[in-house]
Design a protein around this motif. Structure first.
Motif, PDB file in Angstrom:
ATOM      1  N   ALA A  14      15.335  15.195  13.735  1.00  0.00           N
ATOM      2  CA  ALA A  14      14.969  13.777  13.720  1.00  0.00           C
ATOM      3  C   ALA A  14      14.306  13.388  12.400  1.00  0.00           C
ATOM      4  O   ALA A  14      14.424  12.247  11.954  1.00  0.00           O
ATOM      5  N   SER A  15      13.636  14.342  11.767  1.00  0.00           N
ATOM      6  CA  SER A  15      12.974  14.105  10.479  1.00  0.00           C
ATOM      7  C   SER A  15      13.906  14.338   9.304  1.00  0.00           C
ATOM      8  O   SER A  15      13.453  14.441   8.168  1.00  0.00           O
ATOM      9  N   LYS A  16      15.200  14.474   9.595  1.00  0.00           N
ATOM     10  CA  LYS A  16      16.221  14.682   8.551  1.00  0.00           C
ATOM     11  C   LYS A  16      15.994  15.979   7.773  1.00  0.00           C
ATOM     12  O   LYS A  16      16.169  16.030   6.565  1.00  0.00           O
ATOM     13  N   LYS A  17      15.598  17.026   8.500  1.00  0.00           N
ATOM     14  CA  LYS A  17      15.384  18.344   7.903  1.00  0.00           C
ATOM     15  C   LYS A  17      16.216  19.398   8.640  1.00  0.00           C
ATOM     16  O   LYS A  17      15.685  20.347   9.219  1.00  0.00           O
ATOM     17  N   PRO A  18      17.550  19.237   8.633  1.00  0.00           N
ATOM     18  CA  PRO A  18      18.390  20.145   9.414  1.00  0.00           C
ATOM     19  C   PRO A  18      18.351  21.598   8.924  1.00  0.00           C
ATOM     20  O   PRO A  18      18.490  22.519   9.734  1.00  0.00           O
ATOM     21  N   MET A  19      18.151  21.815   7.618  1.00  0.00           N
ATOM     22  CA  MET A  19      18.113  23.190   7.133  1.00  0.00           C
ATOM     23  C   MET A  19      16.869  23.911   7.650  1.00  0.00           C
ATOM     24  O   MET A  19      16.923  25.088   8.005  1.00  0.00           O
ATOM     25  N   LYS A  20      15.757  23.187   7.726  1.00  0.00           N
ATOM     26  CA  LYS A  20      14.541  23.769   8.309  1.00  0.00           C
ATOM     27  C   LYS A  20      14.729  23.988   9.807  1.00  0.00           C
ATOM     28  O   LYS A  20      14.174  24.926  10.370  1.00  0.00           O
ATOM     29  N   ALA A  21      15.515  23.116  10.435  1.00  0.00           N
ATOM     30  CA  ALA A  21      15.797  23.266  11.863  1.00  0.00           C
ATOM     31  C   ALA A  21      16.566  24.558  12.130  1.00  0.00           C
ATOM     32  O   ALA A  21      16.276  25.276  13.093  1.00  0.00           O
ATOM     33  N   VAL A  22      17.530  24.873  11.268  1.00  0.00           N
ATOM     34  CA  VAL A  22      18.285  26.128  11.434  1.00  0.00           C
ATOM     35  C   VAL A  22      17.339  27.313  11.301  1.00  0.00           C
ATOM     36  O   VAL A  22      17.345  28.220  12.138  1.00  0.00           O
ATOM     37  N   ALA A  23      16.509  27.317  10.268  1.00  0.00           N
ATOM     38  CA  ALA A  23      15.569  28.425  10.075  1.00  0.00           C
ATOM     39  C   ALA A  23      14.638  28.560  11.280  1.00  0.00           C
ATOM     40  O   ALA A  23      14.413  29.665  11.782  1.00  0.00           O
ATOM     41  N   ALA A  24      14.129  27.441  11.773  1.00  0.00           N
ATOM     42  CA  ALA A  24      13.228  27.474  12.934  1.00  0.00           C
ATOM     43  C   ALA A  24      13.942  27.996  14.175  1.00  0.00           C
ATOM     44  O   ALA A  24      13.360  28.729  14.976  1.00  0.00           O
ATOM     45  N   SER A  25      15.209  27.642  14.322  1.00  0.00           N
ATOM     46  CA  SER A  25      15.956  28.075  15.512  1.00  0.00           C
ATOM     47  C   SER A  25      16.191  29.581  15.522  1.00  0.00           C
ATOM     48  O   SER A  25      16.415  30.178  16.576  1.00  0.00           O
ATOM     49  N   LEU A  26      16.110  30.200  14.353  1.00  0.00           N
ATOM     50  CA  LEU A  26      16.397  31.634  14.237  1.00  0.00           C
ATOM     51  C   LEU A  26      15.149  32.514  14.300  1.00  0.00           C
ATOM     52  O   LEU A  26      15.267  33.735  14.344  1.00  0.00           O
ATOM     53  N   ASN A  27      13.973  31.915  14.313  1.00  0.00           N
ATOM     54  CA  ASN A  27      12.742  32.706  14.367  1.00  0.00           C
ATOM     55  C   ASN A  27      12.490  33.218  15.777  1.00  0.00           C
ATOM     56  O   ASN A  27      12.641  32.484  16.745  1.00  0.00           O
ATOM     57  N   ARG A  28      12.136  34.474  15.870  1.00  0.00           N
ATOM     58  CA  ARG A  28      11.817  35.130  17.141  1.00  0.00           C
ATOM     59  C   ARG A  28      12.896  34.919  18.201  1.00  0.00           C
ATOM     60  O   ARG A  28      12.623  34.408  19.287  1.00  0.00           O
ATOM     61  N   PRO A  29      14.128  35.313  17.906  1.00  0.00           N
ATOM     62  CA  PRO A  29      15.202  35.114  18.887  1.00  0.00           C
ATOM     63  C   PRO A  29      15.002  36.001  20.114  1.00  0.00           C
ATOM     64  O   PRO A  29      14.506  37.121  19.998  1.00  0.00           O
ATOM     65  N   PRO A  30      15.376  35.511  21.288  1.00  0.00           N
ATOM     66  CA  PRO A  30      15.186  36.289  22.518  1.00  0.00           C
ATOM     67  C   PRO A  30      16.326  37.290  22.756  1.00  0.00           C
ATOM     68  O   PRO A  30      16.917  37.332  23.836  1.00  0.00           O
ATOM     69  N   LEU A  31      16.629  38.088  21.750  1.00  0.00           N
ATOM     70  CA  LEU A  31      17.769  38.996  21.851  1.00  0.00           C
ATOM     71  C   LEU A  31      17.545  40.131  22.858  1.00  0.00           C
ATOM     72  O   LEU A  31      18.487  40.591  23.483  1.00  0.00           O
ATOM     73  N   SER A  32      16.304  40.575  23.016  1.00  0.00           N
ATOM     74  CA  SER A  32      16.047  41.702  23.926  1.00  0.00           C
ATOM     75  C   SER A  32      15.578  41.245  25.305  1.00  0.00           C
ATOM     76  O   SER A  32      15.255  42.060  26.157  1.00  0.00           O
ATOM     77  N   VAL A  33      15.560  39.940  25.532  1.00  0.00           N
ATOM     78  CA  VAL A  33      15.160  39.399  26.829  1.00  0.00           C
ATOM     79  C   VAL A  33      16.287  39.653  27.829  1.00  0.00           C
ATOM     80  O   VAL A  33      17.459  39.415  27.514  1.00  0.00           O
ATOM     81  N   PRO A  34      15.970  40.128  29.033  1.00  0.00           N
ATOM     82  CA  PRO A  34      17.037  40.417  29.997  1.00  0.00           C
ATOM     83  C   PRO A  34      17.707  39.172  30.590  1.00  0.00           C
ATOM     84  O   PRO A  34      18.824  39.252  31.077  1.00  0.00           O
ATOM     85  N   SER A  35      17.053  38.018  30.525  1.00  0.00           N
ATOM     86  CA  SER A  35      17.586  36.803  31.142  1.00  0.00           C
ATOM     87  C   SER A  35      18.714  36.193  30.312  1.00  0.00           C
ATOM     88  O   SER A  35      18.497  35.737  29.186  1.00  0.00           O
ATOM     89  N   GLN A  36      19.916  36.159  30.880  1.00  0.00           N
ATOM     90  CA  GLN A  36      21.049  35.537  30.199  1.00  0.00           C
ATOM     91  C   GLN A  36      20.833  34.039  30.057  1.00  0.00           C
ATOM     92  O   GLN A  36      21.253  33.428  29.076  1.00  0.00           O
TER      93      GLN A  36
END
Length: 101
Positions: A14-36
Motif C-alpha cells: 500500500a505504501s508503494k514499496k513492493p520490493m520491501k514487501a518481497v523481502a519481508a515476506s521471505l523473513n522467517r519462513p515457516p518451512l519446518s512448521v508441520p501445519s500445511q
C-alpha cells in the motif's frame, strides 16, 4: 506470525514499496512448521508480494535480497511453478535468482 507478516506485506504494498514487501515476506519462513495450512497461508503472502513487483523491477528486487532470502524465494518459485501459477513471471524470478547466485 503469518498474519503479522501478511499485514506487514500489505502495508508495504500500500505504501508503494513492493520490493520491501518481497523481502519481508521471505523473513522467517515457516518451512519446518508441520501445519500445511500455515505453509499455504505464507505461500499466498509471498505470491502477493511478488505479484506487486513490476516485471521491469524483478531483477532489482532479487538483487536486493540476501542469499538466505534468495534461497527461500526459489522454494516458493518452484512451488508456484509446480502448481502452474504465473509460469511466465516465475520463470523471470527464477532466472534472476540463478544469475545472482
Amino acid at each position: 506470525e503469518v498474519a503479522q507478516r501478511a499485514a506487514e506485506v500489505e502495508g508495504l504494498i500500500a505504501s508503494k514499496k513492493p520490493m520491501k514487501a518481497v523481502a519481508a515476506s521471505l523473513n522467517r519462513p515457516p518451512l519446518s512448521v508441520p501445519s500445511q495450512e500455515i505453509k499455504d497461508d505464507n505461500f499466498r503472502v509471498v505470491m502477493r508480494a511478488m505479484a506487486a513487483v513490476r516485471e521491469a523491477k524483478i531483477k532489482d528486487c532479487v538483487e536486493g535480497l540476501d542469499d538466505a532470502q534468495c534461497d527461500t524465494l526459489m522454494k516458493y518459485v518452484y512451488r508456484a511453478m509446480e502448481e502452474g501459477i504465473s509460469l511466465s513471471s516465475m520463470l523471470k524470478w527464477h532466472a534472476h535468482c540463478l544469475s545472482k547466485g
